[in-house]
Scaffold this active site. Structure first.
Site, PDB file in Angstrom:
ATOM      1  CE  LYS A 278     -41.367 -35.582 -49.002  1.00 10.26           C
ATOM      2  NZ  LYS A 278     -41.938 -35.380 -50.328  1.00 10.26           N
TER       3      LYS A 278
ATOM      4  NE  ARG B 139     -51.993 -31.466 -52.335  1.00  8.99           N
ATOM      5  CZ  ARG B 139     -51.842 -31.948 -53.557  1.00  8.99           C
ATOM      6  NH1 ARG B 139     -52.883 -32.440 -54.206  1.00  8.99           N
ATOM      7  NH2 ARG B 139     -50.665 -31.934 -54.141  1.00  8.99           N
TER       8      ARG B 139
END
Length: 510
Positions: free
Chosen positions: A288, A362
């Site tokens: 990130k 996920r």
């Protein structure tokens, strides 16, 4: 911080010997905004000989929701300090909006930090509406005064301790329904506050093993069954998603299962709650940007909410079987981290082609959801700080909601009752088509690296891990789980505890 003690009183509010008394204040649009003391403040208004609202107006009070105005009583009533909290326009029904009451109670109690004992003379309602009104005030008051203990080595100048004792004025302090609401509010608020504590912890303190250990310690003596899978057990059990995400960190992952079984209930409905527990998310190899990355300590908010909900369930003892699955890992870049291009075999046997290691939530959730379905459940409710797309689409207060009609309807209805709104989003076929893989069963993200419908991609992916016949819902709390602004209503800065109260309301509805 310790939760305030809570009690009911039916003494005349004007005669309560407390440090401060809280009343509600309405505006009257049809009377050019003239102020009106809310129900519950009648005796206090009378003690001021009709001059209360005029004095509050001189102090700047307008009755706007959540506005707090302080007034020294100078012996007019027993309490030396009066707090008037705005509750908006004069209600047309028997009581103000519940969320307005909840936020008003929270704002008032937070403003009274430093006071030892506070009484609330806020609106009540008739018998049919008394319980939800009382519940709203109690929850707001207990949550508005929350403060994370923190790690300061010296006392902060001007920082006052939260309120220690709350007394709520009601018509009858011995009423069993009201007393039951007090007991429930204490349990619910304790669960929300614990969730906030966990979310607010620094990530070097709350690494996966420590988080799992704290959950186990909190569950001790509650009657919950506890199962913890460590890294070796996860590898042996085929939890490829959790293993892949966690293998890049020196702090190995965990899967924690908490189970509650009601006594004396034959064939109860079965509910599985699944939570994402990424104790820190760097994005892994797909790292990130550094700006704001510190906030990724809150990426375990879903798991914190599920664990705290199970603790509350154990105390409230509903007639529903509830299990919680907490997928806990730290997503770090290293020589052992999983990579874009990897193919991962998940717990249910599906093979996933990885395109972005920052879509790690996920991956761990897919395993946990598949395990929940393998254990057997009628309903599966999963919550996670899954996508930035949720914040872009719905902002910081409204959760994204996807899944089957019945399950999403239950979440939506429960959230509306407790003031944790959600908005149903679709699971389009074209989004699933864009996640087709040439070498595996599904791509983890859009195969063309397209962020269009980013929130929907998460829901479409997670649907692959829900067994046929299971009612399910995915609740994306990326925005609502963590409040970065100044305190407002019963939200304080940091973790919010969303969606603990939604889950408890939902379980009660079942």
């Amino acid at each position: 911080m310790t939760q305030p003690s809570l009690s009911l009183v039916d003494t005349d509010p004007a005669e309560l010997a407390v440090d401060a008394i809280v009343i509600g204040l309405h505006s009257q649009p049809e009377e050019d905004g003239a102020l009106l003391p809310a129900a519950g403040a009648e005796s206090i208004a009378a003690a001021f000989d009709g001059k209360l609202t005029a004095t509050l107006a001189l102090l700047g009070a307008s009755g706007a929701p959540g506005e707090v105005t302080k007034l020294a009583t100078l012996g007019t009533v027993a309490a030396p300090l009066l707090i008037a909290v705005g509750l908006g326009n004069e209600p047309t029904g028997p009581a103000p909006d519940l969320e307005t009451l909840r936020r008003g109670a929270g704002a008032a109690v937070r403003a009274l930090a430093g006071s030892r004992t506070v009484a609330l003379a806020l609106p009540s309602a008739d018998d049919a509406d008394a319980a939800p009104v009382l519940r709203a005030v109690l929850e707001g008051a207990l949550l508005g005064g929350y403060r994370f203990a923190g790690y300061k080595t010296k006392p902060q100048k001007g920082r006052r301790d939260p309120v220690g004792e709350l007394r709520l004025h009601v018509p009858d302090a011995t009423d069993e329904t009201a007393l039951a609401e007090v007991r429930r509010a204490e349990v619910v608020a304790r669960a929300v506050r614990l969730t906030r504590d966990w979310v607010n912890e620094p990530p070097n303190v709350l690494q996966p093993a420590e988080f799992a250990d704290r959950i186990v310690a909190a569950a001790e003596g509650t009657g919950l069954e506890v199962e913890v899978l460590d890294f070796e057990a996860l590898k042996a059990g085929g939890y490829g998603g959790i293993v892949a995400v966690g293998q890049g960190s020196e702090a190995p992952p965990r899967l924690v299962k908490l189970s509650y079984t009601p006594e004396g209930v034959s064939d109860p409905k079965r509910v599985a709650l699944v939570g994402k527990g990424i104790t820190f998310d760097t994005g892994g190899v797909s790292i990130k940007p550094s700006a704001g990355m510190w906030e990724m300590k809150s990426d375990m908010a879903g798991a914190a909410a599920v664990a705290a909900t199970l603790l509350a369930v154990a105390a409230l003892k509903p007639g529903v079987a509830v299990s919680g699955y907490l997928a806990i890992a730290e997503n770090m870049p290293s020589g052992s981290a999983y990579r874009p291009g990897d193919v991962i075999t998940m717990f249910n046997g599906k093979r996933v082609e990885v395109f972005n290691t920052d879509a790690e939530g996920r991956m761990v959730l897919g395993d946990a959801m598949a395990r929940a379905c393998a254990d057997g459940t009628d309903y599966l409710f999963e919550t996670s700080t899954l996508t930035g797309g949720q914040v872009i689409s719905l902002g910081k207060r409204i959760s994204g909601l996807m899944g089957s009609d019945e399950a999403t309807g239950l979440v939506e209805a429960a959230g509306a009752v407790v003031g944790e709104p959600s908005w149903r989003m679709p699971l389009p076929d074209d989004v699933r088509k864009g996640m087709e893989s040439e070498i595996a069963d599904i791509c983890q993200t859009n195969a063309n690296l397209d962020r269009a419908g980013h929130m929907l991609q998460g829901g479409v992916f997670l649907r692959e891990f829900v067994a046929e016949g299971v009612e399910w819902a995915h609740i994306d709390i990326a925005g609502p789980s963590y409040h970065t602004g100044e305190a407002t209503g019963y939200w304080t800065k940091g973790g919010t505890g969303v969606p603990v109260r939604t889950f408890l309301q939902l379980i009660e509805s079942l």
